[in-house]
Design an enzyme around this catalytic site. Structure first.
Site, PDB file in Angstrom:
ATOM      1  N   ASN A 253       0.881  -1.167   0.000  1.00  0.00           N
ATOM      2  CA  ASN A 253       0.000   0.000   0.000  1.00  0.00           C
ATOM      3  C   ASN A 253       0.917   1.214   0.000  1.00  0.00           C
ATOM      4  OD1 ASN A 253      -1.823   2.064   0.509  1.00  0.00           O
ATOM      5  ND2 ASN A 253      -3.048   0.860   1.942  1.00  0.00           N
ATOM      6  N   HIS A 284      -5.093   1.068  11.488  1.00  0.00           N
ATOM      7  CA  HIS A 284      -5.953   0.057  10.861  1.00  0.00           C
ATOM      8  C   HIS A 284      -7.180  -0.257  11.701  1.00  0.00           C
ATOM      9  CE1 HIS A 284      -2.670  -0.824   8.002  1.00  0.00           C
ATOM     10  NE2 HIS A 284      -3.623  -1.349   7.262  1.00  0.00           N
TER      11      HIS A 284
END
Length: 397
Positions: A253, A284
């Site tokens: 990512n 997250h």
């Protein structure tokens, strides 16, 4: 529609129910139908935005306002009243930015944005009890948290730090004046990135709104070309071809890796790598599996670094040996990643521990042994000078 049907729709989405018939016809959950509809509509609006509201005929204020209104509409359409969390976070952090000292604004903003995101993540765990929707309001909150904190650090760099104390990227992206409320809202909530990102840089977004992005990009290419021909950079590897754990993470990512690097890794005075993994886990969410994954990544990264420093030089004498080294490290990286990310999918503690026990904790054991037994800097060790990519995502270990 009967009461049961309304209940089913409410369970499928927290947002608008206008497309419930489409959802029933195609057999796709309504929250996903709403999300796809906004993405497709957003592409069409982007063409209109470019052609009809181009910078030559429209003021930046109008472009900011339109991008903000459409983006806010997307959020409300997809998430209903949960969209209020997006607006609260953005407005609260703008208040911090204009009221707090520039010496502390980055710290206050980081604490406030991550704190609010964490509170929302906790509420999701209790409300949905691990049965979350495929798309929910936490996605935009995560992207906006990246933007808000990135901008706060860039304001701190531009209005507080000495230029000689900054890296090249920090100096280039530093913001030297406070954004207006409209600019701040547009940067964070614009329809082009509010749902899924990516996290763009504030100065680059403002250049885009003003129609200056092409000229600035060409100038950067020209400056780069005058220094190193512009063609000799090593292309970014794919995660599927990565031969090290760090390379895999850096290119999985990319924008999130750049955010972690810019707000944590490049700035933490001590324990940069562990703190970066902890920040990634907090960002997250609060599911235990996230913390198992990122905390496990710490000894793995340290072990991989030690192995590379101690053994890689012996495989550089011939092309054949180098290929063997790459094949072995590629296989080890892929297997290690599979082991590491499994808790990310399992989420809860019990299935994670059951999985670890079934694997005899072998990656943990091997990593810790490598850290203990291998010297951190073998005799004759010379730091490798890596090619600096255009996104500055690869740096000397």
């Amino acid at each position: 529609m009967d009461k049961k049907g309304n209940t089913d729709i409410a369970f499928k989405t927290t947002g608008c129910t206008w497309l419930s018939l489409v959802s029933d016809q195609v057999g796709v959950p309504l929250d996903q139908v709403n999300f796809i509809a906004c993405q497709v509509f957003g592409l069409a609006v982007a063409f209109w935005f470019r052609l009809c509201l181009n910078p030559q005929r429209t003021t930046p204020e109008v472009r900011h306002a339109v991008a903000t209104i459409i983006g806010a509409s997307f959020v409300m359409f997809c998430f209903g009243w949960y969209a209020i969390h997006v607006f609260i976070l953005v407005l609260a952090c703008y208040g911090i930015m204009i009221k707090a000292s520039v010496h502390k604004v980055h710290r206050y903003t980081m604490i406030a944005s991550l704190g609010y995101l964490t509170v929302c993540q906790v509420s999701r765990v209790f409300v949905f009890d691990y049965g979350i929707l495929s798309t929910d309001f936490s996605g935009p909150l995560m992207i906006i948290t990246q933007k808000i904190t990135t901008l706060a650090f860039q304001v701190h760099d531009g209005m507080c730090q000495k230029q000689e104390e900054l890296t090249d990227d920090q100096r280039r992206l530093a913001v030297h004046s406070m954004p207006s409320l409209l600019e701040y809202l547009s940067y964070n909530i614009n329809f082009m990135s509010v749902l899924v990102g990516p996290c763009s840089m504030y100065k680059e977004y403002i250049e885009f709104i003003k129609g200056q992005h092409v000229q600035h990009r060409l100038k950067r290419v020209k400056d780069t070309s005058s220094q190193q021909n512009g063609w000799d950079k090593i292309p970014e590897p794919s995660p599927m071809t990565a031969t090290s754990f760090k390379s895999f993470i850096d290119n999985w990512n990319i924008q999130t890796a750049l955010w972690l690097k810019s707000v944590c890794y490049d700035r933490a005075p001590y324990y940069r790598m562990p703190l970066t993994f902890v920040l990634s886990a907090i960002w997250h969410g609060v599911y235990p599996g996230y913390y198992f994954t990122f905390i496990t990544a710490i000894p793995i990264t340290l072990a991989a670094r030690s192995v590379r420093r101690n053994f890689r030089e012996y495989f550089l004498s011939s092309r054949g040996l180098k290929i063997c080294y790459d094949v072995v490290t590629w296989a080890a990286t892929q297997l290690t990643v599979c082991y590491t990310v499994m808790p990310f999918l399992l989420l809860a503690v019990e299935p994670t521990m059951q999985y670890y026990r079934s694997m005899y904790f072998h990656v943990h054991v091997i990593s810790i042994l490598a850290m203990i037994l291998l010297p951190s800097k073998p005799s004759g060790f010379k730091p490798e000078i890596h090619a600096r990519h255009s996104n500055n995502n690869v740096k000397e270990n």
